[in-house]
Design an enzyme around this catalytic site. Structure first.
Site, PDB file in Angstrom:
ATOM      1  N   HIS A 183      36.743  14.141  -5.804  1.00 51.15           N
ATOM      2  CA  HIS A 183      36.397  13.632  -7.145  1.00 51.15           C
ATOM      3  C   HIS A 183      36.755  12.199  -7.246  1.00 51.15           C
ATOM      4  CE1 HIS A 183      37.647  13.102 -11.155  1.00 51.15           C
ATOM      5  NE2 HIS A 183      36.507  13.563 -11.494  1.00 51.15           N
ATOM      6  N   GLU A 226      34.193   9.893  -5.655  1.00 51.17           N
ATOM      7  CA  GLU A 226      33.154   9.824  -6.550  1.00 51.17           C
ATOM      8  C   GLU A 226      33.193   8.606  -7.610  1.00 51.17           C
ATOM      9  OE1 GLU A 226      31.852  11.713 -10.617  1.00 51.17           O
ATOM     10  OE2 GLU A 226      32.255  13.228  -8.980  1.00 51.17           O
ATOM     11  N   HIS A 227      34.358   8.555  -8.193  1.00 49.69           N
ATOM     12  CA  HIS A 227      34.687   7.577  -9.243  1.00 49.69           C
ATOM     13  C   HIS A 227      34.702   6.229  -8.688  1.00 49.69           C
ATOM     14  CE1 HIS A 227      36.525   9.357 -13.033  1.00 49.69           C
ATOM     15  NE2 HIS A 227      35.953  10.445 -12.109  1.00 49.69           N
ATOM     16  N   GLU A 246      41.574  12.036 -17.547  1.00 52.22           N
ATOM     17  CA  GLU A 246      40.515  12.873 -17.563  1.00 52.22           C
ATOM     18  C   GLU A 246      41.185  14.337 -17.113  1.00 52.22           C
ATOM     19  OE1 GLU A 246      36.336  14.146 -14.664  1.00 52.22           O
ATOM     20  OE2 GLU A 246      37.665  12.394 -14.148  1.00 52.22           O
TER      21      GLU A 246
END
Length: 422
Positions: free
Chosen positions: A48, A51-52, A129
């Site tokens: 994840h 991905e950022h 997040e």
């Protein structure tokens, strides 16, 4: 209905196309068979986090603003997503801007800088997040349920990772993960909508020189579907409890996948399903309630999820458990079977109406199962399912099996809740 075409480059990379003659837009996507289940305990969350970081700048487009400005300049939309078994990146734009979209996508995936300062800044973003995720019980209940089902192995870990692993990530962490998994054999380029000319040559020019490499596979998932009910409680002060209650089911490619899909629709698909009718409409125990099956390549679960009054949690749990057992114990009425079948077919067709929905469906099938889908075949398979098929699957999965219950709310007595499942 559009059909899919699969081509391969010499290096093994796959190109999946789905033309839509009426479309004036195109969705360009790259999906990889690499997600959070490909991580180790020390790198949990890196899929994840990666991905950022792909959006933070390349040599050609040095900053995140440079990347976003180029997409904004063509009126496009772009985003990414990370699952437990796949990661995807996409741009939607007018058909005439296809080549720009592809150039930006490939540049991000091949030439991102992973600048050390950007990594440190993004850690704060991801921690926030994470805080939002943990503070949203309707979302976080899925993580509690997966941990109950799969325990301390990759399918049981949160996709977003843990704060200590995110804070400990370095440029080397990203490079090691990408060098292990981001290779042509695990990569599918998907183009849906108004395809345009020269697409194969364009993809070959952008990605044809990626070297082939053996990647291996993630470790197999271990499950223990025994006959004993199990409960996991995440104690949190709240005005509403969130629960997930279900059983282990089948992996993605199981022969009974379509009967299982119809079973999940009978239980909790739509506002006339058994769970919605009994839990919300007749008893007023929940605002939202649904039933769904979620399958991975080697595991799966059929479960219900609901947000319920904390003072009526016992009634909600026993009502949902009773509906699960009832569908396994009693024959499926013919009219209910047909309604659930039509629901499944209708939702599937609606999913394929847009270029994005169409190509994302095809990519998930190709990435996870190496199977180029035929939408008409799926509709035919749904038509073949009989009431006895659904009952047989329900008996196999639910009959005599221990239910799994995950709860978020102001509770700390798992034993009391477990007794409700006996």
């Amino acid at each position: 209905m559009s059909t899919f075409r699969l081509e391969r480059l010499d290096n093994g990379l796959r190109l999946l196309t789905a033309p839509m003659e009426s479309a004036q837009s195109v969705t360009c996507a790259i999906m990889l068979a690499a997600g959070s289940r490909y991580e180790t305990p020390d790198t949990n969350g890196i899929a994840h986090f990666s991905e950022h970081m792909f959006f933070k700048g390349t040599e050609k487009r040095p900053t995140a603003r440079d990347i976003s400005m180029e997409i904004d300049a063509i009126g496009g939309e772009f985003n990414a997503f990370t699952g437990k078994e796949y990661t995807g990146y996409y741009v939607k734009c007018a058909a005439e801007s296809r080549d720009i979209a592809l150039d930006v996508l490939v540049d991000m995936l091949r030439h991102s800088k992973f600048d050390a300062d950007e990594i440190e800044r993004e850690k704060g973003v991801i921690i926030e997040e994470m805080n939002m995720y943990f503070d949203t019980p309707r979302d976080y209940i899925g993580g509690v349920y997966d941990e109950l089902l799969y325990g301390d192995q990759p399918l049981g870990w949160d996709i977003i990772g843990r704060k200590e692993t995110v804070r400990g990530a370095s440029r080397d962490t990203f490079q090691s993960y990408l060098e292990r998994w981001y290779h042509p054999s695990r990569m599918v380029v998907g183009i849906g909508g108004a395809l345009g000319d020269g697409l194969h040559e364009r993809i070959a020019g952008l990605l044809g020189d990626l070297p082939q490499a053996e990647t291996g596979e993630p470790s197999a998932t271990r499950v223990s579907p025994n006959g004993t009910p199990q409960v996991k409680v995440h104690t949190k002060q709240s005005d509403q409890a969130h629960i997930s209650l279900g059983v282990y089911s089948y992996p993605l490619d199981h022969p009974d996948r379509y009967a299982l899909q119809i079973l999940s629709n009978i239980l909790g698909g739509g506002m006339s399903s058994r769970l919605f009718t009994e839990v919300r409409e007749r008893r007023g125990l929940a605002y939202y309630v649904f039933g769904i099956n979620h399958s991975y390549t080697d595991a799966g679960s059929l479960f219900a999820q609901a947000g319920v009054d904390i003072n009526q949690i016992d009634d909600a749990i026993t009502t949902i458990a009773a509906e699960l057992r009832k569908v396994a114990d009693e024959p499926i009425p013919g009219a209910e079977l047909e309604k659930a079948r039509s629901f499944a077919k209708g939702r599937f067709v609606l999913q394929l109406e847009s270029p994005q929905g169409l190509i994302m469906f095809g990519l998930r099938r190709e990435v996870l199962e190496s199977a180029t889908p035929d939408p008409q075949e799926i509709l035919r398979e749904l038509d073949k399912v009989t009431a006895e098929d659904v009952s047989r699957v329900a008996r196999d999965l639910i009959g005599g099996k221990g239910l799994r219950l995950a709860v978020i709310g102001p509770f700390d007595d798992a034993d009391r809740l477990e007794r409700l499942l006996a």
